[in-house]
Design a protein around this motif. Structure first.
Motif, PDB file in Angstrom:
ATOM      1  N   GLU A  14       0.259 -30.745 -21.552  1.00 31.37           N
ATOM      2  CA  GLU A  14       0.700 -32.089 -21.052  1.00 31.37           C
ATOM      3  C   GLU A  14       0.864 -31.968 -20.050  1.00 31.37           C
ATOM      4  O   GLU A  14      -0.132 -32.572 -19.401  1.00 31.37           O
ATOM      5  N   ALA A  15       1.835 -31.292 -19.370  1.00 27.41           N
ATOM      6  CA  ALA A  15       1.953 -30.694 -17.834  1.00 27.41           C
ATOM      7  C   ALA A  15       0.425 -30.970 -17.281  1.00 27.41           C
ATOM      8  O   ALA A  15      -0.191 -31.295 -15.752  1.00 27.41           O
ATOM      9  N   PHE A  16      -0.007 -29.286 -17.646  1.00 31.48           N
ATOM     10  CA  PHE A  16      -1.588 -28.913 -17.310  1.00 31.48           C
ATOM     11  C   PHE A  16      -2.525 -29.524 -17.238  1.00 31.48           C
ATOM     12  O   PHE A  16      -2.964 -30.117 -16.220  1.00 31.48           O
ATOM     13  N   ALA A  17      -2.392 -30.572 -18.727  1.00 32.75           N
ATOM     14  CA  ALA A  17      -3.855 -31.905 -18.620  1.00 32.75           C
ATOM     15  C   ALA A  17      -3.255 -32.795 -17.338  1.00 32.75           C
ATOM     16  O   ALA A  17      -4.784 -32.968 -16.596  1.00 32.75           O
ATOM     17  N   PHE A  18      -2.263 -33.141 -17.900  1.00 34.45           N
ATOM     18  CA  PHE A  18      -2.303 -34.262 -16.624  1.00 34.45           C
ATOM     19  C   PHE A  18      -2.908 -33.975 -14.828  1.00 34.45           C
ATOM     20  O   PHE A  18      -3.281 -34.134 -14.006  1.00 34.45           O
ATOM     21  N   MET A  19      -2.149 -32.495 -14.332  1.00 32.30           N
ATOM     22  CA  MET A  19      -2.375 -31.698 -13.554  1.00 32.30           C
ATOM     23  C   MET A  19      -3.809 -31.596 -12.702  1.00 32.30           C
ATOM     24  O   MET A  19      -4.896 -31.958 -12.081  1.00 32.30           O
ATOM     25  N   THR A  20      -4.495 -31.405 -14.196  1.00 32.26           N
ATOM     26  CA  THR A  20      -6.428 -31.919 -14.327  1.00 32.26           C
ATOM     27  C   THR A  20      -6.839 -32.928 -13.971  1.00 32.26           C
ATOM     28  O   THR A  20      -7.350 -32.924 -12.905  1.00 32.26           O
ATOM     29  N   ARG A  21      -6.102 -33.470 -14.301  1.00 35.00           N
ATOM     30  CA  ARG A  21      -6.772 -35.283 -14.356  1.00 35.00           C
ATOM     31  C   ARG A  21      -6.758 -36.003 -13.040  1.00 35.00           C
ATOM     32  O   ARG A  21      -7.599 -35.839 -12.220  1.00 35.00           O
ATOM     33  N   VAL A  22      -5.445 -35.078 -12.398  1.00 37.13           N
ATOM     34  CA  VAL A  22      -4.884 -35.917 -11.180  1.00 37.13           C
ATOM     35  C   VAL A  22      -5.831 -35.310  -9.889  1.00 37.13           C
ATOM     36  O   VAL A  22      -6.128 -35.933  -8.899  1.00 37.13           O
ATOM     37  N   ALA A  23      -5.747 -33.635 -10.774  1.00 36.02           N
ATOM     38  CA  ALA A  23      -7.036 -32.939  -9.312  1.00 36.02           C
ATOM     39  C   ALA A  23      -8.688 -33.584  -9.045  1.00 36.02           C
ATOM     40  O   ALA A  23      -8.585 -33.473  -8.557  1.00 36.02           O
ATOM     41  N   LEU A  24      -8.892 -33.983 -10.103  1.00 34.88           N
ATOM     42  CA  LEU A  24     -10.272 -34.644 -10.116  1.00 34.88           C
ATOM     43  C   LEU A  24     -10.055 -35.695  -9.020  1.00 34.88           C
ATOM     44  O   LEU A  24     -11.030 -36.277  -8.772  1.00 34.88           O
ATOM     45  N   ILE A  25      -9.371 -36.477  -9.373  1.00 33.62           N
ATOM     46  CA  ILE A  25      -9.306 -37.937  -9.135  1.00 33.62           C
ATOM     47  C   ILE A  25      -9.030 -37.409  -7.190  1.00 33.62           C
ATOM     48  O   ILE A  25      -9.663 -38.379  -6.112  1.00 33.62           O
ATOM     49  N   ALA A  26      -7.684 -36.495  -7.094  1.00 34.83           N
ATOM     50  CA  ALA A  26      -7.363 -36.675  -5.603  1.00 34.83           C
ATOM     51  C   ALA A  26      -9.048 -35.706  -4.848  1.00 34.83           C
ATOM     52  O   ALA A  26      -9.218 -36.090  -3.836  1.00 34.83           O
TER      53      ALA A  26
END
Length: 93
Positions: free
Chosen positions: A37-49
């Motif tokens: 879950e933590a890594f999935a969150f980071m992946t979504r944020v990375a795309l936004i960033a």
């Protein structure tokens, strides 16, 4: 994009639940059910960033993610920092 004054940054912070200003950066500490879950969150944020061309300083340890957002180029918090933080908060909803 110029850095905001401390007064401007604190006023903008009022609209961001869960965030605080620590050492001149927008700061948030999050816990998830597990590493996936933590890594999935980071992946979504990375795309936004990437779309915003503004990248957080962050770390991950198993189920926790710590995020700091600041503009290194401007030497402080900018409107883009608050936009990224707002988008991160949207991911959490």
């Amino acid at each position: 994009m110029a850095a905001l004054s401390d007064t401007e940054a604190r006023a903008r912070l009022a609209g961001l639940d869960g965030w605080e200003i620590v050492d001149g950066k927008l700061h948030r500490e999050l816990s998830f059910a597990d590493f996936g879950e933590a890594f999935a969150f980071m992946t979504r944020v990375a795309l936004i960033a990437e779309k915003l061309d503004h990248h957080p300083d962050w770390s991950n340890s198993w189920n926790s993610v710590v995020i700091d957002i600041v503009s290194h180029a401007e030497g402080g918090l900018t409107e883009r920092c608050f936009e990224l933080a707002a988008r991160v908060s949207e991911v959490l909803r």
